[in-house]
Design an enzyme around this catalytic site. Structure first.
Site, short mmCIF file in Angstrom:
data_model
loop_
_atom_site.label_atom_id
_atom_site.label_comp_id
_atom_site.label_asym_id
_atom_site.label_seq_id
_atom_site.Cartn_x
_atom_site.Cartn_y
_atom_site.Cartn_z
N GLU A 16 8.81 -75.65 -28.41
CA GLU A 16 9.00 -74.64 -27.37
C GLU A 16 10.08 -73.62 -27.73
O GLU A 16 9.96 -72.44 -27.41
CB GLU A 16 9.37 -75.31 -26.04
CG GLU A 16 8.27 -76.15 -25.42
CD GLU A 16 8.32 -77.62 -25.85
OE1 GLU A 16 7.74 -78.46 -25.15
OE2 GLU A 16 8.95 -77.91 -26.90
N LEU A 17 11.14 -74.09 -28.40
CA LEU A 17 12.23 -73.17 -28.75
C LEU A 17 11.78 -72.13 -29.76
O LEU A 17 12.12 -70.96 -29.66
CB LEU A 17 13.44 -73.94 -29.28
CG LEU A 17 14.67 -73.08 -29.59
CD1 LEU A 17 15.19 -72.41 -28.33
CD2 LEU A 17 15.77 -73.91 -30.24
N ASN A 123 16.79 -80.39 -46.13
CA ASN A 123 16.01 -79.16 -46.11
C ASN A 123 16.34 -78.31 -44.88
O ASN A 123 15.63 -77.39 -44.55
CB ASN A 123 14.50 -79.47 -46.14
CG ASN A 123 13.67 -78.21 -46.31
OD1 ASN A 123 14.09 -77.23 -46.91
ND2 ASN A 123 12.46 -78.22 -45.77
N GLU A 498 -1.70 -66.89 -50.49
CA GLU A 498 -1.58 -68.25 -49.93
C GLU A 498 -2.01 -68.34 -48.46
O GLU A 498 -1.47 -69.13 -47.69
CB GLU A 498 -0.14 -68.78 -50.10
CG GLU A 498 0.32 -68.79 -51.54
CD GLU A 498 1.74 -69.29 -51.73
OE1 GLU A 498 2.28 -69.93 -50.80
OE2 GLU A 498 2.31 -69.05 -52.80
N CYS A 530 9.83 -74.12 -38.57
CA CYS A 530 9.64 -75.57 -38.50
C CYS A 530 8.62 -76.00 -39.55
O CYS A 530 7.68 -75.26 -39.85
CB CYS A 530 9.16 -75.99 -37.12
SG CYS A 530 10.31 -75.59 -35.79
N TRP A 575 11.16 -82.42 -49.81
CA TRP A 575 10.74 -81.91 -48.51
C TRP A 575 9.72 -82.82 -47.84
O TRP A 575 9.01 -82.40 -46.93
CB TRP A 575 10.21 -80.49 -48.65
CG TRP A 575 11.30 -79.53 -49.06
CD1 TRP A 575 12.62 -79.82 -49.28
CD2 TRP A 575 11.16 -78.13 -49.32
NE1 TRP A 575 13.31 -78.69 -49.64
CE2 TRP A 575 12.44 -77.64 -49.68
CE3 TRP A 575 10.08 -77.25 -49.28
CZ2 TRP A 575 12.66 -76.30 -50.00
CZ3 TRP A 575 10.30 -75.91 -49.60
CH2 TRP A 575 11.57 -75.45 -49.95
N HIS A 655 10.57 -70.77 -59.15
CA HIS A 655 11.37 -70.05 -58.15
C HIS A 655 12.37 -70.99 -57.53
O HIS A 655 12.06 -72.16 -57.24
CB HIS A 655 10.49 -69.47 -57.05
CG HIS A 655 11.29 -68.90 -55.91
ND1 HIS A 655 12.07 -67.78 -56.06
CD2 HIS A 655 11.49 -69.34 -54.65
CE1 HIS A 655 12.69 -67.53 -54.92
NE2 HIS A 655 12.37 -68.46 -54.05
N HIS A 708 14.50 -63.44 -45.21
CA HIS A 708 14.76 -64.19 -43.99
C HIS A 708 15.14 -63.26 -42.84
O HIS A 708 15.33 -63.72 -41.71
CB HIS A 708 15.87 -65.22 -44.22
CG HIS A 708 15.51 -66.24 -45.25
ND1 HIS A 708 16.03 -66.23 -46.52
CD2 HIS A 708 14.66 -67.29 -45.20
CE1 HIS A 708 15.52 -67.24 -47.21
NE2 HIS A 708 14.70 -67.89 -46.43
N CYS A 740 12.36 -64.41 -51.78
CA CYS A 740 11.55 -65.60 -51.53
C CYS A 740 10.17 -65.15 -51.05
O CYS A 740 9.85 -63.96 -51.08
CB CYS A 740 12.25 -66.48 -50.48
SG CYS A 740 11.69 -68.20 -50.47
#
Length: 768
Positions: A16-17, A123, A498, A530, A575, A655, A708, A740
């Site tokens: 929800e966040l 992570n 991708e 997430c 991960w 990378h 980001h 990235c």
């Protein structure tokens, strides 16, 4: 005995966040709507823990983005460049907070985001505090007090959680030379004292100080700073109960330092380092309470009650029940929320599900262990104990776990070739002839924006609302669109985008045997990002090719080279939730062999440039330097196993994010990738200094803009960064790329940024 928790997942059981934040960022929700959602999550978390029987529930473990950024705002560690955001009265405190995390572009104001890096060896990412010499601090945000009062009003007794003052300083970065950030302790401590004063005034009983650096190597100055800080805190607030929490490793040589600090309770991680308990019990000061981090907060396997009870009883026999607290090993931020939400037995079989515990179940385990340790004897409790034993036996004996063919390959791993046929200087000549690439070759890291429409196709496929053939046609059209865009703006080495991938690790995990997935096992990576980590429960192998079809299709659309895109074995390991019944090294080698097979299949399909992403190499380093050598030996070997079976003419890329390589640069060179692309823009290219000093021989693509953040950098900005890069790295070694992948960005900002990036490359070619 008492129970407590260090922190609970803050994303909500249905993310929800994430959804609320992203709506707010795009203007589709008001700040009031965002705050209502966040309040609902906090209250649900508190009630869940209270109902399960936890004695001391954490508050201030909620965060809109990151707990370290929360602390920066609380103590007023706000870089001066954000003064323009503060002066704009239309901005709220939350707008300033998000500007620091994500950057700010509005009405002619253009401000970069703060740096982000990994939280120790997890992570999870945190926003790096920025420090200047003689910096002044002041209480700016009262979030910790506000959330304590919010819980109190709801009838929930909590212990506020704050990042301890020494760890907070150590997490930050000096923005000026010739000063030590720990010198700021006397400047920042008054703000901590002010926070404690306000909490005491509101009736607080316990405060949790997170000091994870006590589990790391510390120099003499850091140790002195710890002693100074906590003596000052105790001097001012002797009657507030302070619990000092450490996690992710044992105290080891810092044990006596931790014992010397005037606190009422000390938390230790017995999931990561159970062997430290004997030394702790042999030296613990009188009256100090000991919190046993007995339930693993980092992994999802059920706790082994028999093993945990032995440790608890050992502690009880030495110091007594009344000095023992039972807790998870660390914050449950790193665990999915609730296993009860996993109702799809096709996705997660009943057998595997029975071996697991998510955050809610871990809280129940903590309370159950307390009750068992106190010799409570009820039918309900005995049933839980028996079920726990049955689950442990089931996991040990399951036929799902072991594959003899895979084990045989690992026994013969030394026979697998892990060196390229020729040295890089010779390979580079062959690749130059084969690939015909220009100076300052431009490329991207792999992914392109995944719109809600693209994500909806996967959802429709899973719900059988579209056929596999219809899904493939949609993905093909999206790939072609990406290829045509890259051709149009002049990118040199293309990617297919991708679009078929949900996540760079999850996508591969779903196609490997020995790996399971949840439907709702989301874990926060950073901000609203997430991920659903794969669950590696057994021996790993690749039954079929995983990427060849899509890479081959993309290559068929263009005469330019299209990179084959893979995730490396160390990153898949790091991960994932990894099996704990064999060494991580063996699991990593199993994954490496699977990736090697995929690399060779891509080469046979005519793909001449193959990227094997390893952003987690640095993250996987053990916290203590003495343990690095063993890890790096097998981690680098795993990458080489995956990458070194190809011909000299095939160009291997890798990378890496958060690329502070000063102390492992030789190991990075030992990977022997033909091209390494790294996150570099936020450091203003300073991360290249070590490559220059080392005389790194292979090619490098330093990122020229931060993906980001939604801000769009200008050509001028990128040219300026690359001119700095040229001072460190010979031009013939330089590639040009973003920091990235672009999956989380929107198409409009991506297109504009990449057009500027290609223009920067053209300008540099003209200059050289």
């Amino acid at each position: 005995m008492q129970t407590h928790n260090l922190g609970y997942p803050r994303i909500g059981s249905d993310r929800e966040l994430k959804k609320a934040c992203e709506k707010y960022w795009t203007g589709k929700a008001s700040v009031e709507e965002l705050m209502i959602t966040s309040k609902d999550i906090r209250h649900q978390n508190w009630i869940t823990q209270k109902d399960l029987g936890i004695d001391w529930i954490p508050s201030n473990d909620f965060s809109y983005y990151d707990q370290v950024l929360d602390m920066s705002l609380m103590v007023g560690a706000i870089p001066k460049r954000y003064n323009q955001v503060i002066l704009d009265k239309s901005n709220t405190e939350l707008d300033l907070y998000f500007a620091m995390a994500r950057g700010y572009q509005k009405e002619g104001i253009d401000i970069k985001a703060m740096e982000m890096t990994k939280w120790f060896d997890t992570n999870y990412h945190y926003i790096v505090p920025e420090f200047e010499n003689n910096q002044k601090f002041s209480l700016f945000s009262t979030k910790v007090i506000d959330e304590y009062l919010e819980a109190k009003k709801a009838g929930i007794k909590t212990k506020p959680v704050i990042v301890g003052p020494v760890s907070y300083l150590l997490l930050g970065k000096e923005k000026e030379e010739n000063f030590n950030k720990l010198d700021l302790i006397k400047d920042i401590l008054p703000v901590y004292l002010e926070i404690l004063h306000k909490l005491k005034k509101e009736g607080v009983e316990w405060v949790q100080f997170d000091e994870p650096f006590l589990a790391l190597d510390l120099d003499a100055k850091a140790k002195e700073t710890y002693q100074y800080a906590y003596k000052e805190i105790h001097k001012q607030f002797p009657y507030i109960n302070k619990i000092l929490t450490t996690y992710f490793d044992g105290l080891k040589d810092n044990l006596h330092l931790a014992f010397s600090l005037p606190v009422q309770a000390l938390h230790v991680d017995l999931a990561r380092c159970p062997e430290q308990l004997d030394e702790i019990l042999g030296n613990i000061p009188e009256k100090l309470l000991l919190s046993l981090g007995i339930v693993d907060g980092r992994n999802i396997w059920k706790n082994d009650f028999d093993k945990s009870l032995k440790l608890i009883h050992k502690a009880i026999s030495k110091i007594g029940e009344d000095r023992i607290m039972i807790a998870p090993s660390c914050s449950l931020l790193h665990s999915p929320v609730d296993l009860e939400l996993e109702t799809d037995t096709e996705a997660l079989s009943t057998e595997i599900k029975n071996w697991l515990a998510f955050a809610k179940q871990k809280i129940d385990e903590v309370v159950t262990l307390k009750r068992l340790a106190e010799n409570e004897n009820t039918p309900e409790l005995q049933k839980k104990l028996q079920e726990n034993k049955n689950a442990a036996t089931s996991r040990k004996t399951s036929t799902l776990i072991h594959n003899e063919k895979v084990k045989e390959k690992i026994r013969n791993i030394e026979k697998v070739e892990d060196k390229r046929h020729s040295v890089f200087s010779q390979r580079k000549k062959k690749q130059a002839k084969s690939l015909q690439l220009p100076l300052f070759t431009t490329t991207t890291i792999g992914s392109f924006p995944q719109t809600s429409e693209v994500r909806s196709w996967r959802s429709k496929l899973k719900k059988r609302l579209i056929t596999p053939l219809e899904y493939e046609e949609l993905i093909k059209k999206e790939i072609e669109k990406a290829i045509r865009f890259q051709e149009k703006i002049g990118i040199d080495v293309l990617v297919h985008g991708e679009f078929e991938r949900n996540d760079m690790v999850e996508y591969f995990g779903e196609q490997l045997e020995g790996v399971a997935f949840s439907k709702n096992g989301w874990v926060q990576s950073y901000g609203s990002r997430c991920v659903k980590p794969p669950i590696i429960y057994g021996d790993v192998f690749r039954p079929n090719s995983m990427t060849v079809k899509w890479s081959s299709y993309a290559q068929s659309l263009t005469k330019k080279h299209v990179k084959g895109m893979l995730t490396g074995p160390v990153t898949i390991l790091q991960w994932s939730f990894v099996r704990d019944d064999q060494p991580r090294k063996e699991t990593c080698f199993q994954i490496a062999l699977a990736i090697r097979e995929e690399v060779l299949d891509l080469e046979r399909a005519g793909i001449k440039v193959i990227q094997i992403d390893e952003p987690a190499i640095r993250e996987g380093l053990p916290l203590r330097k003495k343990d690095w050598k063993i890890y790096l030996e097998w981690a680098i070997k795993a990458f080489r196993i995956a990458s070194c079976g190809v011909k000299d003419q095939t160009q291997i890329h890798t990378h890496m994010c958060y690329s502070e390589f000063n102390d492992i640069i030789q190991n990075i060179a030992d990977m022997d990738a033909d091209v390494i692309t790294i996150e570099c823009s936020k450091s203003d290219m300073k991360l290249l200094n070590i490559f220059s000093e080392f005389k790194y021989p292979n090619d490098i693509g330093p990122g020229v803009y931060d993906i980001h953040s939604p801000r769009i950098p200008s050509k001028k900005e990128m040219v300026s960064l690359l001119q700095k890069a040229i001072k460190s790295i010979p031009v013939e070694q330089l590639w040009i790329n973003p920091d990235c992948g672009l999956k989380t960005r929107g198409w409009e900002e991506t297109e504009k940024a990449l057009i500027e990036m290609v223009s920067a490359a053209i300008e540099l070619r003209e200059q050289c």
